[in-house]
Design an enzyme around this catalytic site. Structure first.
Site, PDB file in Angstrom:
ATOM      1  NE  ARG A 214      40.435 -28.026  31.491  1.00  0.00           N
ATOM      2  CZ  ARG A 214      40.028 -29.221  31.070  1.00  0.00           C
ATOM      3  NH1 ARG A 214      40.787 -30.280  31.275  1.00  0.00           N
ATOM      4  NH2 ARG A 214      38.894 -29.369  30.441  1.00  0.00           N
ATOM      5  CG  PHE A 230      50.228 -38.080  34.631  1.00  0.00           C
ATOM      6  CD1 PHE A 230      50.804 -39.202  34.053  1.00  0.00           C
ATOM      7  CD2 PHE A 230      50.304 -37.938  36.023  1.00  0.00           C
ATOM      8  CE1 PHE A 230      51.431 -40.172  34.834  1.00  0.00           C
ATOM      9  CE2 PHE A 230      50.929 -38.890  36.807  1.00  0.00           C
ATOM     10  CZ  PHE A 230      51.491 -40.018  36.213  1.00  0.00           C
ATOM     11  CB  SER A 253      55.582 -40.194  28.846  1.00  0.00           C
ATOM     12  OG  SER A 253      54.240 -40.596  28.723  1.00  0.00           O
ATOM     13  CG  ASP A 303      44.032 -35.728  35.385  1.00  0.00           C
ATOM     14  OD1 ASP A 303      43.397 -36.706  35.836  1.00  0.00           O
ATOM     15  OD2 ASP A 303      43.662 -35.083  34.389  1.00  0.00           O
ATOM     16  CB  CYS A 343      39.802 -41.223  35.424  1.00  0.00           C
ATOM     17  SG  CYS A 343      41.267 -41.691  34.516  1.00  0.00           S
TER      18      CYS A 343
HETATM   19  N1  SAH Z   1      45.509 -33.905  32.863  1.00  0.00           N
HETATM   20  C1  SAH Z   1      45.176 -34.001  31.456  1.00  0.00           C
HETATM   21  C2  SAH Z   1      44.739 -35.399  31.053  1.00  0.00           C
HETATM   22  C3  SAH Z   1      45.741 -36.479  31.383  1.00  0.00           C
HETATM   23  S1  SAH Z   1      45.679 -37.823  30.282  1.00  0.00           S
HETATM   24  C4  SAH Z   1      44.139 -32.932  31.105  1.00  0.00           C
HETATM   25  O1  SAH Z   1      43.498 -32.375  31.995  1.00  0.00           O
HETATM   26  O2  SAH Z   1      43.953 -32.665  29.906  1.00  0.00           O
HETATM   27  C5  SAH Z   1      47.042 -38.762  30.778  1.00  0.00           C
HETATM   28  C6  SAH Z   1      48.371 -38.281  30.212  1.00  0.00           C
HETATM   29  O3  SAH Z   1      49.393 -39.031  30.882  1.00  0.00           O
HETATM   30  C7  SAH Z   1      48.606 -38.546  28.721  1.00  0.00           C
HETATM   31  O4  SAH Z   1      48.929 -37.328  28.102  1.00  0.00           O
HETATM   32  C8  SAH Z   1      49.798 -39.515  28.656  1.00  0.00           C
HETATM   33  O5  SAH Z   1      50.695 -39.201  27.594  1.00  0.00           O
HETATM   34  C9  SAH Z   1      50.462 -39.274  29.983  1.00  0.00           C
HETATM   35  N2  SAH Z   1      51.244 -40.378  30.568  1.00  0.00           N
HETATM   36  C10 SAH Z   1      50.880 -41.663  30.718  1.00  0.00           C
HETATM   37  N3  SAH Z   1      51.811 -42.348  31.422  1.00  0.00           N
HETATM   38  C11 SAH Z   1      52.795 -41.462  31.734  1.00  0.00           C
HETATM   39  C12 SAH Z   1      54.005 -41.535  32.474  1.00  0.00           C
HETATM   40  N4  SAH Z   1      54.389 -42.664  33.033  1.00  0.00           N
HETATM   41  N5  SAH Z   1      54.735 -40.426  32.608  1.00  0.00           N
HETATM   42  C13 SAH Z   1      54.347 -39.248  32.042  1.00  0.00           C
HETATM   43  N6  SAH Z   1      53.203 -39.118  31.358  1.00  0.00           N
HETATM   44  C14 SAH Z   1      52.427 -40.198  31.193  1.00  0.00           C
END
Ligand code: SAH
Length: 399
Positions: A214, A230, A253, A303, A343
């Site tokens: 970040r 995400f 989402s 991510d 991950c």
């Molecule tokens: N980048 C974030 C962590 C990501 S966790 C950070 O640094 O804090 C993964 C995220 O992806 C979750 O919030 C989940 O709601 C979202 N997610 C999962 N599948 C998805 C999709 N198909 N489209 C959009 N978001 C999605």
């Protein structure tokens, strides 16, 4: 104490300090041991190898507590191990002044199945193996002694507990909010304030492993338009705004995650809120819509959640990684940057790089890797235990 005798040759990985003993390596158990009991480990030739936690239900049949055959596993042992892990964090200058730090990172801190994070004055403990579960009281005591924290929440609800025959265990063990109160926990990460929901958030409440990445985004954002896919509670988005991004579009989402993200932005009046847009959508389809709408971005962050928890899911997961990276490359402005993560334990660093490279080629973009990105140093990778490494990232630049 029961004695665990290995098959001939199966001591080799232990001699290299890999802490897991798989079911197939066990020749026999001499004496009785219940789940979580400490057993003495011996090679087939009776050479003593150390002490381990017995886990009869798991394919990982035992996890080494100590490679010293004479070390007693008791409260004092956990006190020493926890104090040493906390001292290691205190010795890392980049963690000074951080409110959110991982203090115990399982096997790589000599504590298999134990994760503990500190958010200000609150500790969150996650136990994922039956041996660790057995020593809960000692581990809690050792953590309180090493940190002086006044609150401890146990968040032992990870799915992997089932493989060890364990039920979820959650709740405040020390301190905690009063009756009817919700804990309003806010941390400051490199000057950005963020809510941490230790009870309902992902993992122990926050993705501490991405802290340095970040910070990297912040350094890369000045004057750039940023797309954060995400975004969860907006960690990358807020650092991009702090770094002077001209626009930050964030997609997730999950409505509740986006609501927390917006609340996080509101916690930071120093940031230009008008430059941020939160969009509730499926990333796979939204990336295509953005392309169709002729949008372009200078920095795109991908991510996603763990697409491949194990190698069995690798093929389908590789297709999902390929797809989002392909769409990401298509949306980059000339000279733009793609920051892409996996991950997934089931996707090796090598496979991930190949998938990202294929995505660039299919997108018709000439690209190069300008940086390899890893988890923050409070999530160390054991050299003899690479299984500890799950986060891998690539920063790519296109022409
Ligand atoms: N980048 C974030 C962590 C990501 S966790 C950070 O640094 O804090 C993964 C995220 O992806 C979750 O919030 C989940 O709601 C979202 N997610 C999962 N599948 C998805 C999709 N198909 N489209 C959009 N978001 C999605």
């Amino acid at each position: 104490m029961a004695k665990l005798i290995l098959h001939p040759g199966k001591e080799r990985s232990l001699l290299r300090r890999h802490p897991w003993i798989f079911a197939g390596a066990v020749e026999r158990l001499v004496g009785r041991a219940r789940a979580g009991d400490t057993v003495e480990v011996f090679a087939a030739d009776e050479r003593p190898l150390g002490r381990a936690a017995w886990s009869p239900q798991s394919q990982i049949r035992a996890r080494m507590w100590s490679f010293d055959a004479n070390e007693t596993i008791d409260d004092a042992f956990f006190k020493r191990r926890v104090a040493a892990a906390v001292a290691r964090r205190n010795g890392l200058p980049e963690l000074q002044g951080q409110d959110g730090v991982r203090l115990l990172h399982g096997e790589t801190d000599g504590l298999p199945g134990v994760v503990a994070d500190r958010y200000g004055d609150t500790l969150v403990l996650q136990l994922t193996a039956v041996g660790a579960d057995r020593w809960r009281r000692a581990i809690v005591g050792a953590l309180l002694a090493a940190t002086g924290c006044s609150h401890l929440y146990e968040r032992s609800d990870a799915d992997v507990r089932r493989l060890e025959g364990l039920q979820p265990e959650v709740g405040w063990r020390v301190g905690g909010p009063g009756e009817g109160e919700t804990p309003a926990l806010v941390i400051n990460e490199n000057g950005v304030r963020m809510h941490v929901d230790v009870v309902g958030g992902h993992k122990t409440g926050f993705y501490l492993d991405q802290r340095d990445n970040r910070w990297r985004v912040r350094a890369l954002s000045d004057g750039r338009s940023v797309l954060n896919c995400f975004c969860y509670t907006g960690g990358f988005s807020l650092q991009a705004l702090a770094g002077g991004a001209s626009r930050v579009l964030s997609i997730d989402s999950s409505g509740p995650a986006l609501a927390t993200a917006a609340a996080n932005l509101a916690l930071n009046p120093q940031l230009e809120a008008a430059r941020a847009e939160w969009r509730e959508a499926d990333v796979f389809s939204e990336l295509r819509q953005l392309k169709a709408a002729g949008e372009r971005f200078d920095l795109i962050i991908l991510d996603p959640p763990k697409f491949a928890p194990s190698a069995a899911h690798a093929e389908r997961a590789a297709r999902a990684y390929k797809d989002i990276n392909l769409q990401g490359f298509r949306l980059l402005a000339p000279g733009g940057l793609l920051m892409s993560y996996s991950c997934s334990g089931g996707i090796s660093a090598e496979l991930f790089r190949k998938v990202v490279a294929d995505a660039a080629i299919d997108a018709g973009r000439s690209a190069r890797i300008v940086e390899h990105l890893a988890a923050a140093p409070d999530h160390p990778v054991g050299l003899a235990f690479p299984e500890g490494e799950y986060l891998k990232g690539l920063l790519c630049q296109v022409d």
